[in-house]
Motif scaffolding. Structure first.
Motif, PDB file in Angstrom:
ATOM      1  N   ARG A 122       0.969  -1.140   0.298  1.00 34.47           N
ATOM      2  CA  ARG A 122      -0.193  -0.036   0.164  1.00 34.47           C
ATOM      3  C   ARG A 122       0.801   0.914  -0.291  1.00 34.47           C
ATOM      4  N   PRO A 123       1.327   1.432  -0.820  1.00 36.05           N
ATOM      5  CA  PRO A 123       2.377   2.523  -1.151  1.00 36.05           C
ATOM      6  C   PRO A 123       1.838   3.554  -1.066  1.00 36.05           C
ATOM      7  N   ARG A 124       2.507   4.721  -0.334  1.00 37.46           N
ATOM      8  CA  ARG A 124       1.979   6.077  -0.340  1.00 37.46           C
ATOM      9  C   ARG A 124       3.294   6.688  -0.026  1.00 37.46           C
ATOM     10  N   SER A 154       9.736   7.112  -7.162  1.00 37.14           N
ATOM     11  CA  SER A 154       9.365   6.349  -6.877  1.00 37.14           C
ATOM     12  C   SER A 154       8.242   5.437  -6.785  1.00 37.14           C
ATOM     13  N   LEU A 155       7.807   6.520  -5.464  1.00 32.15           N
ATOM     14  CA  LEU A 155       6.955   5.884  -4.094  1.00 32.15           C
ATOM     15  C   LEU A 155       5.428   6.466  -5.095  1.00 32.15           C
ATOM     16  N   ALA A 156       5.449   7.529  -5.732  1.00 30.67           N
ATOM     17  CA  ALA A 156       4.889   8.019  -6.810  1.00 30.67           C
ATOM     18  C   ALA A 156       3.978   6.667  -7.455  1.00 30.67           C
ATOM     19  N   LEU A 157       5.106   6.627  -8.262  1.00 38.07           N
ATOM     20  CA  LEU A 157       5.251   5.496  -9.524  1.00 38.07           C
ATOM     21  C   LEU A 157       4.433   4.162  -8.937  1.00 38.07           C
ATOM     22  N   GLN A 158       5.003   4.115  -7.654  1.00 40.28           N
ATOM     23  CA  GLN A 158       4.690   2.699  -7.569  1.00 40.28           C
ATOM     24  C   GLN A 158       2.688   2.385  -6.844  1.00 40.28           C
ATOM     25  N   THR A 159       2.282   3.852  -6.210  1.00 34.64           N
ATOM     26  CA  THR A 159       1.515   4.345  -5.838  1.00 34.64           C
ATOM     27  C   THR A 159       0.169   4.132  -7.322  1.00 34.64           C
ATOM     28  N   ALA A 160       1.125   5.070  -8.263  1.00 34.56           N
ATOM     29  CA  ALA A 160      -0.035   4.780  -9.613  1.00 34.56           C
ATOM     30  C   ALA A 160      -0.200   3.098  -9.964  1.00 34.56           C
ATOM     31  N   GLN A 161       0.596   2.868 -10.097  1.00 28.41           N
ATOM     32  CA  GLN A 161       0.914   1.233 -10.890  1.00 28.41           C
ATOM     33  C   GLN A 161      -0.108   0.639 -10.262  1.00 28.41           C
ATOM     34  N   LYS A 162      -0.625   0.928  -8.748  1.00 25.13           N
ATOM     35  CA  LYS A 162      -1.178  -0.148  -8.156  1.00 25.13           C
ATOM     36  C   LYS A 162      -3.311   0.427  -7.954  1.00 25.13           C
ATOM     37  N   TYR A 163      -2.898   1.215  -8.644  1.00 25.27           N
ATOM     38  CA  TYR A 163      -4.141   1.907  -9.126  1.00 25.27           C
ATOM     39  C   TYR A 163      -5.292   2.051 -10.854  1.00 25.27           C
ATOM     40  N   VAL A 164      -3.585   1.829 -11.487  1.00 28.51           N
ATOM     41  CA  VAL A 164      -3.992   2.423 -12.988  1.00 28.51           C
ATOM     42  C   VAL A 164      -4.877   1.083 -13.652  1.00 28.51           C
ATOM     43  N   SER A 165      -5.210  -0.052 -13.346  1.00 24.95           N
ATOM     44  CA  SER A 165      -5.627  -1.414 -14.043  1.00 24.95           C
ATOM     45  C   SER A 165      -7.431  -0.457 -13.631  1.00 24.95           C
ATOM     46  N   ARG A 166      -7.723   0.185 -13.056  1.00 19.97           N
ATOM     47  CA  ARG A 166      -8.940   0.468 -12.751  1.00 19.97           C
ATOM     48  C   ARG A 166      -9.718   2.397 -13.795  1.00 19.97           C
ATOM     49  N   CYS A 167      -8.230   2.812 -13.776  1.00 22.49           N
ATOM     50  CA  CYS A 167      -8.200   3.816 -14.993  1.00 22.49           C
ATOM     51  C   CYS A 167      -7.566   3.599 -16.534  1.00 22.49           C
ATOM     52  N   LYS A 168      -7.221   2.439 -16.782  1.00 21.20           N
ATOM     53  CA  LYS A 168      -6.368   2.125 -18.159  1.00 21.20           C
ATOM     54  C   LYS A 168      -7.002   2.252 -19.206  1.00 21.20           C
ATOM     55  N   ASP A 169      -9.021   2.504 -19.107  1.00 17.69           N
ATOM     56  CA  ASP A 169      -9.134   2.216 -20.498  1.00 17.69           C
ATOM     57  C   ASP A 169      -9.844   3.791 -20.735  1.00 17.69           C
ATOM     58  N   PHE A 180      -5.114  11.758 -10.692  1.00 21.19           N
ATOM     59  CA  PHE A 180      -4.829  12.703  -9.308  1.00 21.19           C
ATOM     60  C   PHE A 180      -5.157  12.913  -7.978  1.00 21.19           C
ATOM     61  N   GLY A 181      -6.328  12.486  -7.884  1.00 20.02           N
ATOM     62  CA  GLY A 181      -6.971  12.113  -6.518  1.00 20.02           C
ATOM     63  C   GLY A 181      -7.054  11.555  -5.874  1.00 20.02           C
ATOM     64  N   TYR A 182      -6.350  10.060  -6.576  1.00 24.53           N
ATOM     65  CA  TYR A 182      -6.411   8.817  -5.546  1.00 24.53           C
ATOM     66  C   TYR A 182      -4.525   9.163  -5.066  1.00 24.53           C
ATOM     67  N   LEU A 183      -3.164   9.682  -5.759  1.00 26.39           N
ATOM     68  CA  LEU A 183      -2.483  10.121  -5.522  1.00 26.39           C
ATOM     69  C   LEU A 183      -2.610  11.045  -4.455  1.00 26.39           C
ATOM     70  N   THR A 200       3.181   7.299 -15.993  1.00 29.77           N
ATOM     71  CA  THR A 200       1.918   6.098 -15.970  1.00 29.77           C
ATOM     72  C   THR A 200       1.169   6.613 -17.332  1.00 29.77           C
ATOM     73  N   TRP A 201       1.099   7.063 -17.640  1.00 27.43           N
ATOM     74  CA  TRP A 201       0.081   7.295 -18.930  1.00 27.43           C
ATOM     75  C   TRP A 201       1.666   7.186 -20.367  1.00 27.43           C
ATOM     76  N   GLN A 202       1.787   7.019 -20.307  1.00 28.44           N
ATOM     77  CA  GLN A 202       3.459   7.429 -21.297  1.00 28.44           C
ATOM     78  C   GLN A 202       4.153   5.731 -21.132  1.00 28.44           C
ATOM     79  N   ILE A 203       4.178   5.358 -19.992  1.00 25.54           N
ATOM     80  CA  ILE A 203       4.057   4.062 -20.093  1.00 25.54           C
ATOM     81  C   ILE A 203       2.551   2.693 -20.171  1.00 25.54           C
TER      82      ILE A 203
END
Length: 212
Positions: A122-124, A154-169, A180-183, A200-203
């Motif tokens: 649960r990175p933060r 790095s922590l922010a990127l880890q945190t984003a990766q935990k959430y990205v599946s919910r908004c990738k489409d 933005f709200g999540y981070l 994250t968007w670029q990836i």
């Protein structure tokens, strides 16, 4: 002088022993505390008082062990829970010393483990991690030792990766708003959040192109 006329294991708690003096129930103690007692022994008021104090210490120690069996805790958390249960400093201090001598409480180890688990599952932000450890009563020096090697980006990127599946489409504007709200809720500042979102968007775009 009162004489022990009977010793009985309690029905509802086999770890405790009922002590009878001169044919009548007098008090109960932990079996470990009363292990040296025998029927026929004479016991004066001073010995009774010492026995009851030792029993209070043992009960407090066992309560602390039960708390630690649920999850690791800091010294502050354990002492606070014992105080809440009604134990005074004369009981809490020796119990805490016993726990620390046994290696069952170590705030430095706790802080490092807390940070490691947070970063893995649960990175933060570092700021939030510091706040969480402060709330658990960890000393500043031990907190800084646990977080000094962390990289906020790095922590922010880890945190984003935990959430990205919910908004990738989502389209970018909606993706950015959600991310933005999540981070931000996890304590990252504007600059770090913006950098993590763009990266994250670029990836995601590279991965999408690879799949097509």
């Amino acid at each position: 002088m009162p004489q022990i006329t009977d010793l009985k294991i309690q029905k509802h708690n086999p770890n405790r022993l009922n002590i009878y003096l001169d044919g009548e129930f007098a008090f109960g103690v932990e079996r470990l505390v009363g292990a040296w007692l025998s029927i026929g022994d004479e016991i004066d008021p001073a010995k009774i008082e010492a026995l009851l104090r030792k029993d209070e210490l043992e009960k407090a120690y066992l309560r602390a062990l039960r708390l630690l069996n649920i999850r690791p805790r800091t010294a502050f958390e354990i002492s606070s829970r014992l105080a809440k249960a009604g134990y005074g400093e004369k009981i809490i201090e020796p119990v805490m010393a016993r726990l620390q001598e046994a290696g069952l409480i170590n705030d430095q180890v706790f802080a490092h483990t807390w940070v490691e688990n947070r970063c893995t599952f649960r990175p933060r932000s570092k700021r939030v991690l510091v706040l969480e450890l402060h709330q658990k009563g960890v000393a500043d020096s031990e907190i800084q030792s646990a977080v000094c090697d962390l990289d906020e980006t790095s922590l922010a990127l880890q945190t984003a990766q935990k959430y990205v599946s919910r908004c990738k489409d989502m389209p970018f504007d909606e993706f950015r708003k959600k991310m933005f709200g999540y981070l931000s809720r996890r304590g990252f500042n504007f600059e770090t959040v913006t950098e993590a979102i763009n990266h994250t968007w670029q990836i995601m775009q590279v991965e999408a192109e690879t799949l097509t």
